[in-house]
Design an enzyme around this catalytic site. Structure first.
Site, PDB file in Angstrom:
ATOM      1  N   GLU A 212      -0.953  -3.214   1.160  1.00 29.10           N
ATOM      2  CA  GLU A 212      -0.967  -2.948  -0.561  1.00 29.10           C
ATOM      3  C   GLU A 212      -1.182  -4.066  -1.190  1.00 29.10           C
ATOM      4  O   GLU A 212      -0.699  -4.278  -2.296  1.00 29.10           O
ATOM      5  CB  GLU A 212       0.083  -2.004  -0.585  1.00 29.10           C
ATOM      6  CG  GLU A 212       0.292  -0.840  -0.046  1.00 29.10           C
ATOM      7  CD  GLU A 212       1.141   0.060  -0.358  1.00 29.10           C
ATOM      8  OE1 GLU A 212       2.238  -0.222  -1.453  1.00 29.10           O
ATOM      9  OE2 GLU A 212       1.398   1.307  -0.088  1.00 29.10           O
ATOM     10  N   GLU A 335       0.244   4.812   6.135  1.00 27.44           N
ATOM     11  CA  GLU A 335       1.606   5.282   5.481  1.00 27.44           C
ATOM     12  C   GLU A 335       1.014   6.757   4.850  1.00 27.44           C
ATOM     13  O   GLU A 335       0.201   6.503   4.114  1.00 27.44           O
ATOM     14  CB  GLU A 335       1.868   4.163   4.473  1.00 27.44           C
ATOM     15  CG  GLU A 335       2.598   2.906   4.860  1.00 27.44           C
ATOM     16  CD  GLU A 335       3.210   2.084   3.718  1.00 27.44           C
ATOM     17  OE1 GLU A 335       3.708   2.598   2.666  1.00 27.44           O
ATOM     18  OE2 GLU A 335       2.948   0.811   3.625  1.00 27.44           O
TER      19      GLU A 335
HETATM   20  O1  AHR Z   1       7.078   3.081   2.468  1.00 29.61           O
HETATM   21  C1  AHR Z   1       7.587   2.711   1.460  1.00 29.61           C
HETATM   22  C2  AHR Z   1       6.708   1.766   0.712  1.00 29.61           C
HETATM   23  O2  AHR Z   1       5.574   2.512   0.108  1.00 29.61           O
HETATM   24  C3  AHR Z   1       6.172   0.723   1.563  1.00 29.61           C
HETATM   25  O3  AHR Z   1       7.110  -0.501   1.613  1.00 29.61           O
HETATM   26  C4  AHR Z   1       4.942   0.522   0.815  1.00 29.61           C
HETATM   27  O4  AHR Z   1       3.894  -0.228   1.460  1.00 29.61           O
HETATM   28  C5  AHR Z   1       4.565   1.472  -0.022  1.00 29.61           C
HETATM   29  O5  AHR Z   1       4.146   1.528  -1.357  1.00 29.61           O
END
Ligand code: AHR
Length: 552
Positions: A212, A335
């Site tokens: 990210e 994610e």
């Molecule tokens: O999964 C929780 C968080 O969400 C992670 O650390 C990050 O990559 C995202 O913003």
């Protein structure tokens, strides 16, 4: 007779309406691109094994373990637990994850990775430093690091997907990490690994080039061009160390930042030739801004995920065209989940403590139904999305939760478990006809504001050519009524329903707890007799799996 005339005239009116709304849909709706058409009456789809979308890469159904809250410490690693094995891993958690059959697990972050010193987490445990971790303001003892993760992966039968620190870390730091993990011997970092007791290389194939990096919250946050050049430099060197690696560039971390899509284009313009895939992330919730607190809109959010996949794929193809490259990138949705309750400042701040309770989202029935929808979307898009990670696996926004006495399965465990257990072989190319309901843009955040129509039923199917077994995953978004789905099997023909289970209930907000662990759990559904026409009766508010034996 009079009735017939009425019916004919009603039918004409209906067809006229349908034709005009279909014309409008063809122009703007997301339905055709998903393989859906509006219809009246029972939903239906034809099954023909010759028409398939992809050979399923099971990495699509992976998960994620971050050094965050109680995910690692007290989640997978707890030497003082009554469940600990000789390495300090919780055996009860290993059993659960092994039973799930998670194919690949991303590690060690997440935001955590952007400040991580991987060298702090290897070597003799008594020499590893305790540090203040800055992503989650927590104490990190480094008692669990890369080698422990690899060993733990072996115990749960999962492939590791490691991430580089491209936040505070350098290309040098990343390249050394690959050398430590993947070079057999005779070099500085490979010999260090061997001195730590791991003679054989770990041969980690899939790697994330940071996390990210578009997010202002990220350590080392940079512009797309800066990040793209750094990723390219790291990737080029990594390929010298291990040409077999598959490298995933950081794409947009959500759909709401102003940089969405521009980030992806600029990053890829810098590093397209050196990477294999690009990441997508998104988290969803039933909130005033995203759904107007409307469950019908909420259960359509997997179609927003699907649109994001189309948009990022379009950017990849655009850059491919610009660069006249023969390489087609794949997507890594590494994610995704529901996450909106345990998200305020308190839930994200570890207050300099060890293994704090962070992001401990409690999942209810409607969340589980939507997670089923996300799995359908990922399967439907599996030709392009090769890697996917349910974020995360234990304690932190997770299907599994531990306490001192055991493990709890949250509601979202079940759809995930079904996809893992039954979705195999090829993802079939279904064209589904279904009645639809409207959703409205008004009042919603721009990236979820759509005027469109949503099919009541969301259906995907896989067929495994190795054994002829099919899996059909069916989401019924109708909150009030049972809905019928007719499966018209042209080839192959079903011979036996091996299993048919549904997740449903009267209370969409019901959730499992350690006191009541099975409030939201599957029940057997009466399945139609196996044959070339099968009509499933799907309960309102449900997600259902059918596992079917066939003969060609
Ligand atoms: O999964 C929780 C968080 O969400 C992670 O650390 C990050 O990559 C995202 O913003």
């Amino acid at each position: 007779m009079a009735d017939n005339i009425m019916n004919t005239s009603n039918r004409r009116k209906f067809l006229a309406q349908l034709a005009s709304s279909s014309a409008a849909l063809a122009a703007v709706s997301w339905l055709p691109s998903l393989g859906y058409a509006q219809s009246r009456g029972p939903a239906r789809t034809v099954i023909n094994q010759a028409r398939y979308r992809s050979e399923l890469d099971r990495r699509l159904l992976g998960s994620f373990l971050e050094h965050l809250g109680r995910a690692v410490y007290t989640g997978v690693y707890e030497p003082d637990s009554k469940f600990a094995d000789e390495k300090g891993f919780r055996k009860d958690v290993i059993t659960q994850i092994k039973e799930l059959g998670v194919p690949i697990i991303r590690y060690p972050g997440g935001n955590f990775v952007s400040g991580y010193e991987w060298q702090d987490g290897v070597g003799p445990k008594e020499k590893r430093p305790t540090v203040l971790e800055r992503a989650w303001n927590s104490i990190e003892t480094n008692q669990f690091g890369t080698n422990e993760f690899i060993e733990w992966c072996q115990r749960v039968n999962a492939e590791p997907l490691l991430g580089f620190n491209l936040g505070t870390g350098t290309a040098e730091h990343a390249v050394a990490y690959v050398e430590y993990c993947n070079v057999e011997k005779g070099t500085r970092w490979s010999e260090l690994r061997r001195s730590h007791g791991y003679e054989q290389p770990h041969n980690v194939k899939y790697w994330c080039l940071g996390n990210e990096m578009d997010g202002p919250w990220q350590m080392g946050h940079s512009t797309a061009r800066e990040y793209g050049r750094k990723a390219r430099d790291a990737a080029r060197q990594i390929r010298v160390v291990d040409p077999e690696t598959k490298l995933i560039a950081c794409g947009s971390s959500n759909t709401f930042l102003d940089t969405y899509l521009v980030w992806d284009r600029e990053v890829l313009e810098e590093c397209y030739d050196q990477v294999d895939g690009i990441s997508l992330h998104n988290y969803y919730g039933n909130t005033p801004a995203l759904t107007g607190n409307d469950t019908s809109r909420y259960l359509a959010m997997n179609l927003d995920m699907e649109r994001q996949i189309h948009e990022i794929a379009a950017v990849c193809d655009y850059v491919q065209g610009l660069q006249k490259s023969s390489k087609r990138l794949w997507l890594s949705f590494d994610e995704w989940n529901v996450w909106y309750r345990a998200r305020d400042a308190k839930a994200r701040d570890g207050q300099r403590t060890f293994a704090p309770h962070l992001l401990e989202e409690v999942y209810n029935l409607e969340d589980a139904l939507l997670v089923g929808g996300f799995l359908n979307t990922l399967l439907r898009q599996s030709e392009r999305v090769r890697v996917g990670c349910l974020a995360q696996i234990v304690n932190v926004i997770a299907p599994l939760v531990t306490n001192a006495d055991g493990v709890l399965r949250q509601s979202i465990y079940y759809p995930y478990a079904w996809a893992l257990k039954y979705a195999r072989g090829r993802v079939l190319d279904l064209q589904v006809e279904s009645e639809t309901y409207p959703i409205k843009a008004e009042g919603l955040r721009a990236d979820f504001a759509r005027n469109d129509r949503v099919p009541y039923l969301d259906v995907v199917a896989t067929l495994d050519p190795a054994n002829g077994q099919a899996c059909v995953l069916m989401l019924n978004r109708d909150l009030e009524s049972e809905r019928e789905l007719v499966l018209d099997w042209r080839d192959p023909t079903p011979t036996r329903v091996l299993a048919c289970e549904t997740l449903t209930g009267s209370d969409l907000k019901a959730a499992n707890t350690f006191e009541h662990p099975t409030l939201v759990s599957p029940r057997t559904l009466d399945a139609p007799k196996a044959g070339s026409a099968m009509t499933f009766k799907l309960p309102p508010r449900s997600y259902t799996v059918a596992h079917i034996a066939t003969s060609s």
